[in-house]
Each structure stands twice: as C-alpha cells, then as structure tokens.
Design a protein around this motif. Structure first.
Motif, PDB file in Angstrom:
ATOM      1  N   VAL A  90      47.478  39.102  49.501  1.00 39.84           N
ATOM      2  CA  VAL A  90      47.326  38.362  48.255  1.00 39.84           C
ATOM      3  C   VAL A  90      47.259  39.403  47.153  1.00 39.84           C
ATOM      4  CG1 VAL A  90      45.738  36.929  46.897  1.00 39.84           C
ATOM      5  CG2 VAL A  90      46.166  36.378  49.298  1.00 39.84           C
ATOM      6  N   TYR A  91      47.945  39.144  46.059  1.00 36.86           N
ATOM      7  CA  TYR A  91      47.906  40.044  44.909  1.00 36.86           C
ATOM      8  C   TYR A  91      46.826  39.582  43.943  1.00 36.86           C
ATOM      9  CZ  TYR A  91      52.417  41.826  46.499  1.00 36.86           C
ATOM     10  OH  TYR A  91      53.421  42.390  47.239  1.00 36.86           O
ATOM     11  N   ALA A  92      46.062  40.543  43.429  1.00 33.46           N
ATOM     12  CA  ALA A  92      45.020  40.279  42.429  1.00 33.46           C
ATOM     13  C   ALA A  92      45.332  41.129  41.202  1.00 33.46           C
ATOM     14  CB  ALA A  92      43.649  40.628  42.994  1.00 33.46           C
ATOM     15  N   TYR A  93      45.588  40.489  40.080  1.00 31.94           N
ATOM     16  CA  TYR A  93      46.012  41.165  38.849  1.00 31.94           C
ATOM     17  C   TYR A  93      44.861  41.243  37.858  1.00 31.94           C
ATOM     18  CZ  TYR A  93      50.562  39.836  40.755  1.00 31.94           C
ATOM     19  OH  TYR A  93      51.644  39.664  41.567  1.00 31.94           O
ATOM     20  N   CYS A  94      44.761  42.376  37.159  1.00 27.19           N
ATOM     21  CA  CYS A  94      43.663  42.539  36.206  1.00 27.19           C
ATOM     22  C   CYS A  94      43.924  41.835  34.878  1.00 27.19           C
ATOM     23  CB  CYS A  94      43.308  44.005  36.000  1.00 27.19           C
ATOM     24  SG  CYS A  94      44.603  45.003  35.264  1.00 27.19           S
ATOM     25  N   THR A  95      45.187  41.541  34.560  1.00 25.22           N
ATOM     26  CA  THR A  95      45.491  40.821  33.322  1.00 25.22           C
ATOM     27  C   THR A  95      46.512  39.720  33.602  1.00 25.22           C
ATOM     28  OG1 THR A  95      47.386  42.149  32.611  1.00 25.22           O
ATOM     29  CG2 THR A  95      45.195  42.954  31.970  1.00 25.22           C
ATOM     30  N   PHE A 101      34.654  37.625  48.930  1.00 26.51           N
ATOM     31  CA  PHE A 101      33.998  36.658  49.808  1.00 26.51           C
ATOM     32  C   PHE A 101      35.027  35.681  50.390  1.00 26.51           C
ATOM     33  CE2 PHE A 101      31.615  32.676  50.512  1.00 26.51           C
ATOM     34  CZ  PHE A 101      30.701  33.138  51.442  1.00 26.51           C
ATOM     35  N   GLN A 102      35.916  35.173  49.542  1.00 20.26           N
ATOM     36  CA  GLN A 102      36.942  34.240  49.998  1.00 20.26           C
ATOM     37  C   GLN A 102      37.874  34.874  51.011  1.00 20.26           C
ATOM     38  OE1 GLN A 102      35.888  30.985  49.261  1.00 20.26           O
ATOM     39  NE2 GLN A 102      38.085  30.717  49.171  1.00 20.26           N
ATOM     40  N   MET A 103      38.178  36.155  50.812  1.00 16.94           N
ATOM     41  CA  MET A 103      39.063  36.843  51.744  1.00 16.94           C
ATOM     42  C   MET A 103      38.501  36.770  53.161  1.00 16.94           C
ATOM     43  SD  MET A 103      40.383  40.804  51.850  1.00 16.94           S
ATOM     44  CE  MET A 103      38.741  41.484  51.872  1.00 16.94           C
ATOM     45  N   LEU A 104      37.191  36.850  53.290  1.00 19.05           N
ATOM     46  CA  LEU A 104      36.568  36.790  54.609  1.00 19.05           C
ATOM     47  C   LEU A 104      36.746  35.422  55.254  1.00 19.05           C
ATOM     48  CD1 LEU A 104      33.294  38.664  53.683  1.00 19.05           C
ATOM     49  CD2 LEU A 104      35.200  39.549  55.056  1.00 19.05           C
ATOM     50  N   ALA A 105      36.775  34.390  54.431  1.00 21.71           N
ATOM     51  CA  ALA A 105      36.881  33.027  54.945  1.00 21.71           C
ATOM     52  C   ALA A 105      38.310  32.617  55.257  1.00 21.71           C
ATOM     53  CB  ALA A 105      36.267  32.055  53.941  1.00 21.71           C
ATOM     54  N   LEU A 106      39.269  33.241  54.587  1.00 22.54           N
ATOM     55  CA  LEU A 106      40.675  32.856  54.763  1.00 22.54           C
ATOM     56  C   LEU A 106      41.321  33.731  55.839  1.00 22.54           C
ATOM     57  CD1 LEU A 106      41.553  32.378  50.993  1.00 22.54           C
ATOM     58  CD2 LEU A 106      41.056  30.607  52.688  1.00 22.54           C
ATOM     59  N   LYS A 107      41.295  33.255  57.066  1.00 22.82           N
ATOM     60  CA  LYS A 107      41.738  34.041  58.220  1.00 22.82           C
ATOM     61  C   LYS A 107      43.167  34.584  58.131  1.00 22.82           C
ATOM     62  CE  LYS A 107      37.882  33.518  60.431  1.00 22.82           C
ATOM     63  NZ  LYS A 107      36.861  34.459  60.138  1.00 22.82           N
ATOM     64  N   PRO A 108      44.105  33.863  57.518  1.00 18.36           N
ATOM     65  CA  PRO A 108      45.459  34.425  57.503  1.00 18.36           C
ATOM     66  C   PRO A 108      45.611  35.658  56.611  1.00 18.36           C
ATOM     67  CG  PRO A 108      45.503  32.069  56.980  1.00 18.36           C
ATOM     68  CD  PRO A 108      44.088  32.503  57.008  1.00 18.36           C
ATOM     69  N   ILE A 109      44.665  35.897  55.713  1.00 20.85           N
ATOM     70  CA  ILE A 109      44.800  37.026  54.783  1.00 20.85           C
ATOM     71  C   ILE A 109      44.358  38.308  55.469  1.00 20.85           C
ATOM     72  CG2 ILE A 109      44.017  38.048  52.615  1.00 20.85           C
ATOM     73  CD1 ILE A 109      43.633  35.237  51.540  1.00 20.85           C
ATOM     74  N   ASP A 110      45.265  39.297  55.477  1.00 20.94           N
ATOM     75  CA  ASP A 110      44.943  40.600  56.045  1.00 20.94           C
ATOM     76  C   ASP A 110      44.423  41.564  54.986  1.00 20.94           C
ATOM     77  OD1 ASP A 110      45.833  40.108  58.799  1.00 20.94           O
ATOM     78  OD2 ASP A 110      47.819  39.955  57.898  1.00 20.94           O
ATOM     79  N   SER A 111      44.955  41.460  53.761  1.00 20.71           N
ATOM     80  CA  SER A 111      44.580  42.388  52.687  1.00 20.71           C
ATOM     81  C   SER A 111      44.734  41.723  51.330  1.00 20.71           C
ATOM     82  CB  SER A 111      45.486  43.627  52.686  1.00 20.71           C
ATOM     83  OG  SER A 111      45.340  44.388  53.842  1.00 20.71           O
ATOM     84  N   ILE A 112      44.006  42.273  50.383  1.00 17.88           N
ATOM     85  CA  ILE A 112      44.223  41.925  48.981  1.00 17.88           C
ATOM     86  C   ILE A 112      44.617  43.211  48.277  1.00 17.88           C
ATOM     87  CG2 ILE A 112      43.190  41.092  46.837  1.00 17.88           C
ATOM     88  CD1 ILE A 112      41.432  39.286  48.490  1.00 17.88           C
ATOM     89  N   ILE A 113      45.678  43.124  47.491  1.00 18.06           N
ATOM     90  CA  ILE A 113      46.120  44.265  46.695  1.00 18.06           C
ATOM     91  C   ILE A 113      45.621  44.027  45.274  1.00 18.06           C
ATOM     92  CG2 ILE A 113      48.072  45.633  45.860  1.00 18.06           C
ATOM     93  CD1 ILE A 113      47.784  45.674  48.938  1.00 18.06           C
ATOM     94  N   PHE A 114      44.702  44.870  44.826  1.00 13.57           N
ATOM     95  CA  PHE A 114      44.156  44.775  43.479  1.00 13.57           C
ATOM     96  C   PHE A 114      44.948  45.700  42.567  1.00 13.57           C
ATOM     97  CE2 PHE A 114      40.618  43.421  46.108  1.00 13.57           C
ATOM     98  CZ  PHE A 114      40.043  42.402  45.370  1.00 13.57           C
ATOM     99  N   PHE A 115      45.559  45.123  41.553  1.00 13.80           N
ATOM    100  CA  PHE A 115      46.234  45.918  40.528  1.00 13.80           C
ATOM    101  C   PHE A 115      45.200  46.187  39.448  1.00 13.80           C
ATOM    102  CE2 PHE A 115      49.865  43.646  42.475  1.00 13.80           C
ATOM    103  CZ  PHE A 115      50.557  44.756  42.924  1.00 13.80           C
ATOM    104  N   ASP A 116      44.660  47.398  39.452  1.00 13.69           N
ATOM    105  CA  ASP A 116      43.525  47.782  38.617  1.00 13.69           C
ATOM    106  C   ASP A 116      43.912  48.303  37.237  1.00 13.69           C
ATOM    107  OD1 ASP A 116      41.005  47.238  39.494  1.00 13.69           O
ATOM    108  OD2 ASP A 116      40.635  49.195  40.382  1.00 13.69           O
ATOM    109  N   THR A 117      45.140  48.794  37.101  1.00 15.60           N
ATOM    110  CA  THR A 117      45.559  49.401  35.842  1.00 15.60           C
ATOM    111  C   THR A 117      46.460  48.436  35.090  1.00 15.60           C
ATOM    112  OG1 THR A 117      45.479  51.574  36.897  1.00 15.60           O
ATOM    113  CG2 THR A 117      46.665  51.413  34.798  1.00 15.60           C
ATOM    114  N   PRO A 118      46.016  47.972  33.906  1.00 16.43           N
ATOM    115  CA  PRO A 118      46.859  47.053  33.135  1.00 16.43           C
ATOM    116  C   PRO A 118      48.237  47.655  32.883  1.00 16.43           C
ATOM    117  CG  PRO A 118      44.672  47.198  32.165  1.00 16.43           C
ATOM    118  CD  PRO A 118      44.751  48.264  33.230  1.00 16.43           C
ATOM    119  N   GLY A 119      49.266  46.841  33.086  1.00 13.10           N
ATOM    120  CA  GLY A 119      50.632  47.298  32.854  1.00 13.10           C
ATOM    121  C   GLY A 119      51.265  47.991  34.045  1.00 13.10           C
TER     122      GLY A 119
END
Length: 156
Positions: free
Chosen positions: A71-76, A104-122
């Motif tokens: 799952v992708y997580a975007y900062c903006t 917390f949700q990642m732990l509950a959602l079994k199909p998710i292996d990783s979350i990619i956090f995009f920390d730098t805007p742009g």
C-alpha cells in the motif's frame, strides 16, 4: 494530532470487548517508536468508496513467484496525483489517516505485506518500506519483554 493523541484515539475507539483496548495500549509504545521514524503525522492512502485500501501486487522480474502486496502512503495530496497509482478511478479516493492508525491497520489487514511511505513531498520515486512482518516481530518482542520497548533505528 500528535502521536500520543493518535494512539489515545485508537484506544478510545477500540471495541468494548474488554481486550482490544488493552492490546492497543500494550503495543502503543512500539507503534509510536516506528511512527517517530517517519516524517509526517498523517499520510494519504488510496481507498475505495467502501474504505478498502488499494493494494498493489509487486513481483520480482527475476523471480515472478515472489510477490508481495503493498500500500502506498503519500505525505501530500499532490503526491497522490503524481504517484505510481494516480487516482483515475472515480471509485477511488485518497484520504488522510494518522500514521499510527496506518501502522495499526496494516497489522489487521493480512493481505498487506508492506506499506511504502513517501516521506519527501514531491518525491514519489523513493519511499520507506515498513514491512508487516518486521512490525509483528517487534511487537512480539515488546510483548515478551515489555520493559525494553526498543525499536531498531532503521525500522522505517
């Protein structure tokens, strides 16, 4: 909302089953330690209208049988539009979520292996991977040794 407030919200909104709030309270220090290694208090997650997270299956070119769901997580919100999966489907929207809630949700959602956090805007080319397996291992260690609460500095 700071990390302590986010965690308190998770505890307060836990089902009133006599166990879940205590479980969240027990793992809160580890969730906070991981969240502190990320730069933002909230990230945008692509979700369907019924609030299911949009996952992407990735496979290794050399080993196509090795697949993982991310799952992708975007900062903006602007980064969502330029990210690997911009929102073109009217059934998908990007919603902000507190970082501790995402973990917390990642732990509950079994199909998710990783979350990619995009920390730098742009910059949606380089993200920080947080693997569910690593978070689960840290939580197990913390629950077995509650006084340590140590999280490796390179976790996120």
């Amino acid at each position: 909302m700071d990390l302590d407030q986010q965690l308190q919200t998770l505890i307060d909104e836990a089902p009133d089953d006599g166990m879940t709030a205590d479980a969240v309270r027990a793992i809160a220090p580890t969730l906070k330690a991981i969240a502190m290694q990320l730069k933002h208090g909230q990230y945008y997650i692509l979700q369907t209208l019924d609030q299911n997270w949009v996952m992407t299956a990735l496979s290794n070119r050399n080993q196509p049988e090795n697949r993982k769901n991310i799952v992708y997580a975007y900062c903006t919100l602007q980064d969502v539009a330029s990210g690997p999966h911009s929102v073109k489907d009217p059934q998908v929207m990007a919603l902000p979520l507190p970082v501790t809630h995402i973990l917390f949700q990642m732990l509950a959602l079994k199909p998710i292996d990783s979350i990619i956090f995009f920390d730098t805007p742009g910059n949606v080319r380089k993200g920080i991977e947080v693997r569910r397996q690593d978070v689960q291992s840290l939580l197990q260690t913390q629950l077995q040794h509650p006084s340590s609460g140590q999280v490796p500095s390179d976790m996120a």
